[in-house]
Design an enzyme around this catalytic site. Sequence first.
Site, PDB file in Angstrom:
ATOM      1  N   ASP A 163      28.522 105.220 -16.122  1.00  0.00           N
ATOM      2  CA  ASP A 163      28.868 104.461 -17.329  1.00  0.00           C
ATOM      3  C   ASP A 163      30.371 104.200 -17.403  1.00  0.00           C
ATOM      4  O   ASP A 163      31.185 105.112 -17.205  1.00  0.00           O
ATOM      5  CB  ASP A 163      28.413 105.229 -18.574  1.00  0.00           C
ATOM      6  CG  ASP A 163      28.631 104.420 -19.844  1.00  0.00           C
ATOM      7  OD1 ASP A 163      28.222 103.240 -19.876  1.00  0.00           O
ATOM      8  OD2 ASP A 163      29.227 104.958 -20.790  1.00  0.00           O
ATOM      9  N   HIS A 164      30.719 102.937 -17.679  1.00  0.00           N
ATOM     10  CA  HIS A 164      32.127 102.508 -17.755  1.00  0.00           C
ATOM     11  C   HIS A 164      32.866 102.730 -16.447  1.00  0.00           C
ATOM     12  O   HIS A 164      34.064 103.026 -16.429  1.00  0.00           O
ATOM     13  CB  HIS A 164      32.859 103.180 -18.935  1.00  0.00           C
ATOM     14  CG  HIS A 164      32.479 102.590 -20.256  1.00  0.00           C
ATOM     15  ND1 HIS A 164      31.255 102.806 -20.842  1.00  0.00           N
ATOM     16  CD2 HIS A 164      33.161 101.766 -21.098  1.00  0.00           C
ATOM     17  CE1 HIS A 164      31.199 102.164 -21.987  1.00  0.00           C
ATOM     18  NE2 HIS A 164      32.337 101.503 -22.164  1.00  0.00           N
ATOM     19  N   HIS A 196      30.763  95.638 -11.010  1.00  0.00           N
ATOM     20  CA  HIS A 196      30.505  95.650  -9.577  1.00  0.00           C
ATOM     21  C   HIS A 196      30.931  94.325  -8.952  1.00  0.00           C
ATOM     22  O   HIS A 196      31.278  93.364  -9.638  1.00  0.00           O
ATOM     23  CB  HIS A 196      29.036  95.972  -9.256  1.00  0.00           C
ATOM     24  CG  HIS A 196      28.047  94.883  -9.549  1.00  0.00           C
ATOM     25  ND1 HIS A 196      26.735  94.931  -9.142  1.00  0.00           N
ATOM     26  CD2 HIS A 196      28.167  93.710 -10.220  1.00  0.00           C
ATOM     27  CE1 HIS A 196      26.107  93.848  -9.539  1.00  0.00           C
ATOM     28  NE2 HIS A 196      26.943  93.083 -10.198  1.00  0.00           N
ATOM     29  N   HIS A 200      32.865  91.999 -11.982  1.00  0.00           N
ATOM     30  CA  HIS A 200      32.287  91.552 -13.247  1.00  0.00           C
ATOM     31  C   HIS A 200      31.367  92.668 -13.722  1.00  0.00           C
ATOM     32  O   HIS A 200      30.999  93.556 -12.946  1.00  0.00           O
ATOM     33  CB  HIS A 200      31.515  90.232 -13.064  1.00  0.00           C
ATOM     34  CG  HIS A 200      30.326  90.367 -12.172  1.00  0.00           C
ATOM     35  ND1 HIS A 200      30.412  90.332 -10.803  1.00  0.00           N
ATOM     36  CD2 HIS A 200      29.018  90.584 -12.454  1.00  0.00           C
ATOM     37  CE1 HIS A 200      29.212  90.497 -10.279  1.00  0.00           C
ATOM     38  NE2 HIS A 200      28.345  90.656 -11.252  1.00  0.00           N
ATOM     39  N   CYS A 214      28.748  86.454  -8.050  1.00  0.00           N
ATOM     40  CA  CYS A 214      28.730  87.921  -7.977  1.00  0.00           C
ATOM     41  C   CYS A 214      29.709  88.456  -6.947  1.00  0.00           C
ATOM     42  O   CYS A 214      29.948  89.663  -6.866  1.00  0.00           O
ATOM     43  CB  CYS A 214      27.318  88.410  -7.660  1.00  0.00           C
ATOM     44  SG  CYS A 214      26.163  88.060  -8.986  1.00  0.00           S
ATOM     45  N   HIS A 270      28.043  94.402 -16.161  1.00  0.00           N
ATOM     46  CA  HIS A 270      26.695  94.247 -16.705  1.00  0.00           C
ATOM     47  C   HIS A 270      26.423  95.359 -17.703  1.00  0.00           C
ATOM     48  O   HIS A 270      26.939  96.472 -17.566  1.00  0.00           O
ATOM     49  CB  HIS A 270      25.632  94.341 -15.606  1.00  0.00           C
ATOM     50  CG  HIS A 270      25.649  93.211 -14.646  1.00  0.00           C
ATOM     51  ND1 HIS A 270      25.127  91.969 -14.941  1.00  0.00           N
ATOM     52  CD2 HIS A 270      26.128  93.118 -13.387  1.00  0.00           C
ATOM     53  CE1 HIS A 270      25.281  91.166 -13.907  1.00  0.00           C
ATOM     54  NE2 HIS A 270      25.892  91.835 -12.941  1.00  0.00           N
ATOM     55  N   GLU A 324      19.270  94.395 -15.061  1.00  0.00           N
ATOM     56  CA  GLU A 324      20.685  94.056 -14.886  1.00  0.00           C
ATOM     57  C   GLU A 324      21.105  93.034 -15.943  1.00  0.00           C
ATOM     58  O   GLU A 324      22.250  93.006 -16.385  1.00  0.00           O
ATOM     59  CB  GLU A 324      20.926  93.506 -13.480  1.00  0.00           C
ATOM     60  CG  GLU A 324      22.394  93.371 -13.133  1.00  0.00           C
ATOM     61  CD  GLU A 324      22.594  93.101 -11.662  1.00  0.00           C
ATOM     62  OE1 GLU A 324      23.036  94.013 -10.948  1.00  0.00           O
ATOM     63  OE2 GLU A 324      22.276  91.984 -11.206  1.00  0.00           O
TER      64      GLU A 324
HETATM   65 NI    NI Z   1      26.412  91.299 -11.060  1.00  0.00          NI
END
Ligand code: NI
Length: 134
Positions: free
Chosen positions: A78-79, A13, A38, A32, A40, A123
Site C-alpha cells: 500500500d502506497h 507501477h 502511474h 502503462c 491504481h 486493477e
Molecule cells: Ni497500470
Amino acid sequence: MKVCRRETFNAAHRLFNPTFDDAKNQAIFGKCNNPNYHGHNYALLVCVDGPIDPETGYVIDLKILADIIDEEVHNPFDHKNLNLDCPEFENIIPTAENIAVVIWNKIRKRLDSSYELELTLWETERNSVFYNGK
Ligand code: NI
C-alpha cells in the site's frame, strides 16, 4: 463453503520489459509504460474454501485472514511503487496478472494446506484477474 475478505490498496507501477527497446515497450504497454509511473486503486477479494469447523462454526476466523492480508499485501504494497519499492517485483512485470500470482503465493504459504485459496484482483472498476493457483 467459501469465506472471503475484501481489501484495498493503492500502488504505483510501470509496465515495461527491460529486454525490449523503447519502441517495443511503447507498442506493447502504451500508457502503462510511462517512465514516471502511474497509480491504481487496487481491490482484492481473497476467498478461502474449506469445511465449516463444527467446534467454531467457522471455515476460518476472518480476523486471522485479515491479519494475513495486512501482513502480506497491505503493509508491503500500500502506497508503494511496486517496481521500485517491492522486491517481489524486481524481476517480474507488475501486471495485474503477476500481482495476483505474487499475492496468491504469499497468502498460500500462510494457510493450512487443507484450505483452497482463490483471489480476484481489480486493477480498475472494469478490469480484474482471477487466480486460484492454476
Ligand atoms: Ni497500470
